[in-house]
Design an enzyme around this catalytic site. Structure first.
Site, PDB file in Angstrom:
ATOM      1  N   LYS A  85      -2.970  11.544   5.385  1.00 35.24           N
ATOM      2  CA  LYS A  85      -1.802  10.856   5.885  1.00 35.24           C
ATOM      3  C   LYS A  85      -1.476  11.381   7.337  1.00 35.24           C
ATOM      4  O   LYS A  85      -1.727  12.411   7.656  1.00 35.24           O
ATOM      5  CB  LYS A  85      -0.533  10.969   5.030  1.00 35.24           C
ATOM      6  CG  LYS A  85       0.847  10.462   5.629  1.00 35.24           C
ATOM      7  CD  LYS A  85       2.024  10.835   4.606  1.00 35.24           C
ATOM      8  CE  LYS A  85       3.193  10.497   5.091  1.00 35.24           C
ATOM      9  NZ  LYS A  85       4.541  10.613   4.087  1.00 35.24           N
ATOM     10  N   SER A 108       6.798   6.533   2.281  1.00 38.79           N
ATOM     11  CA  SER A 108       6.346   6.610   3.412  1.00 38.79           C
ATOM     12  C   SER A 108       4.879   6.602   3.465  1.00 38.79           C
ATOM     13  O   SER A 108       4.187   6.481   4.679  1.00 38.79           O
ATOM     14  CB  SER A 108       6.910   7.582   4.303  1.00 38.79           C
ATOM     15  OG  SER A 108       6.444   8.907   3.919  1.00 38.79           O
ATOM     16  N   SER A 129       7.898   9.858  -1.181  1.00 43.46           N
ATOM     17  CA  SER A 129       6.833   9.151  -0.571  1.00 43.46           C
ATOM     18  C   SER A 129       5.544   8.902  -1.128  1.00 43.46           C
ATOM     19  O   SER A 129       4.545   8.845  -0.682  1.00 43.46           O
ATOM     20  CB  SER A 129       7.036   9.794   0.860  1.00 43.46           C
ATOM     21  OG  SER A 129       7.921   8.926   1.706  1.00 43.46           O
TER      22      SER A 129
END
Ligand code: GLN
Length: 510
Positions: A82, A157, A181
């Site tokens: 990420k 997210s 997330s």
């Protein structure tokens, strides 16, 4: 190998590792093919930065270690990070204009530990800006598409992290979970994901959102794959003052979660036809209220029945402050974010406005231009609740309710149940663009994940069914455990995955 999704040939990290060890293919061949596949599926918008030369250098190092018999556990396994984890070489943007050109001089601890184990990084994955969001639409790189339905969000997210695993572009990925997330995008993309106990994984090099809540966690298809990653990523790190040295009496070092997993799995194996006999599953009544979509209620119920068939017993429990977790979190997280993001002032790094008069104007213009609307909203809320005159009414009050939420979990774990199960999200993946008119609508959809984050507990999501038109959208089951019970959670999830195949379904061939 051509550029086909990884999961069409390799079901798990273990199967890929044995192919690499037996030299059926090289880490370089694998990396080339994975890079091709990422390119072929670039319309998903899962990746935000790929640098083939860096990936291939890691793959070559993995091949050498395999040849010399010094290979780490993850040698040659394609993963990706990420874009909130700092990486040397690859840009680290947090999907923000503020950091659009930022290249970190150091690797996050999570990144370096996985690299030391031989994992090969394909690059950086799209996410919500500074990890704020539930749909991966708050990104300067644009929305990520859900591989199961390109008109739907992948969740957020860590949307790029979940989409890349679901599409078979990587075997596993890293994500961060402040309020859900890792679990929520895992659920909406039909993959598995775990957020460990707060303090288990180092936050060093993970761009801060809400420091008392942020934890890194892996996403992959199988619970067993998560074990491989989480065990490698975790452990005490002197660079992070909230990283734990001990967990429940045991030293917090790589190997702890694996040994807990092995113990739990062994006990299950010797239990015969009812491997989960004695496991008490708490089912919170508040997780099954009117707001829960019918498809999800049905899939979660079926999963609970599968656990009962394995010998577990179901106990009805109450987490009375479930609804309050939304306002509590949306005071505390923005408060911490407003403080964390104050470092982006255009002076030392990050975006600087081209035109300004004095220093104050330079800072305010740089921040207004550099941050997107959701981040600005959070900073405004956070600054407000921390300001003199409102601090007691909002921030302190939220901290008090947070304590009560922690107590609720402590109470059920001390006397009523060993794990808690329920839905991850109240709804299936929504359409891209759906909540544009009301940006806070997504906040309500975090209802089942926020309490866990406020309490710092470990929790995971595993695939348990499909819903929606044509039954194409994945559904996740949330499994929450007491502090430091990651090994046991993974073993319970693994047992479920031994007799179900939801986690093995892939988009396109469901
Ligand atoms: N949706 C939540 C938020 O926007 C959680 C995000 C996260 O866990 N990073 O704050």
């Amino acid at each position: 190998m051509s550029s086909i999704p990884l999961h069409s040939e390799f079901d798990s990290i273990e199967s890929l590792r044995s192919a690499l060890q037996q030299r059926k293919l090289s880490a370089r061949e694998l990396a080339v093919s994975a890079l091709d596949a990422a390119q072929a599926q670039s319309d998903l918008n899962a990746f935000v930065h790929i640098a083939p030369e860096l990936t291939l250098a890691q793959a070559d190092a993995a091949d050498q270690s395999i040849a010399s018999g010094t290979a780490g556990l993850l040698a040659g396994i394609p993963i990706a990070h990420k874009d909130v984890f700092t990486t040397q070489g690859w840009r680290t943007t947090a999907a923000s204009k503020m950091l659009a050109d930022y290249v970190s001089p150091f690797d996050a601890t999570v990144v370096s530990r996985l690299q030391q184990a031989g994992a090969v990084s394909l690059g950086k994955l799209n996410c919500d800006e500074f990890a704020m969001g539930s749909g991966n639409e708050n990104s300067i790189f644009g929305p990520v598409k859900n591989p199961w339905d390109h008109s739907a969000v992948p969740g957020g997210s860590s949307g790029g992290s979940a989409a890349a695993v679901a599409a078979g572009l990587v075997m596993a990925s890293t994500g961060s979970d402040t309020g859900g997330s890792v679990r929520q995008p895992a659920a909406l993309c039909g993959v598995s994901g775990i957020k460990p106990t707060y303090g288990t994984v180092s936050r060093f090099g993970m761009i801060a959102y809400g420091s008392s809540l942020d934890q890194a966690g892996p996403l992959a298809r199988h619970a067993k794959d998560l074990l491989e990653l989480l065990d490698t990523m975790s452990g005490f790190d002197p660079h992070d003052s909230t990283s734990l040295e001990t967990c429940d009496g045991a030293t917090n070092e790589p190997g702890r979660i694996r040994s807990d997993f092995n113990k739990a799995a062994q006990a299950q194996n010797s239990a015969g036809a009812k491997p989960l006999a004695g496991l008490r599953i708490g089912v919170p009544v508040e997780f099954f209220n009117a707001g829960l979509a019918e498809d999800i209620a049905v899939a979660v119920e079926a999963a609970l029945q599968t656990f009962e068939a394995l010998g577990a017993v179901r106990v009805s429990i109450s987490l009375p402050r479930t609804e309050l977790s939304i306002p509590t979190y949306y005071v505390i997280a923005p408060a911490e974010a407003s403080s964390n993001l104050s470092r982006f002032d255009g002076v030392r790094y990050g975006h600087r406005a081209a035109q300004y008069g004095d220093l104050t104007e330079m800072i305010s213009r740089s921040r207004t231009e550099g941050f997107g609307p959701e981040v600005l909203r959070r900073i405004m809320v956070g600054t407000y609740v921390l300001s003199h005159g409102y601090y007691d009414a909002y921030y302190l009050q939220a901290q008090r309710v947070r304590r009560m939420i922690v107590n609720d979990f402590e109470q059920v774990f001390s006397s009523q149940c060993d794990v808690i199960m329920g839905p991850v999200t109240p709804n299936l993946a929504r359409h891209i663009g759906d909540h544009r008119e009301d940006p806070t609508a997504d906040w309500l959809a975090d209802i089942y994940t926020l309490g866990v984050s406020l309490a710092g507990l470990p929790a995971m999501s595993i695939p348990c069914g499909f819903g929606g038109t044509q039954n194409r959208l994945p559904i996740g089951l949330q499994i929450i455990g007491n502090y430091f019970s990651e090994g046991r959670l993974l073993a319970v999830a693994d047992r479920f995955q031994q007799i179900t195949d939801w986690h093995q379904r892939t988009p396109g061939q469901k």
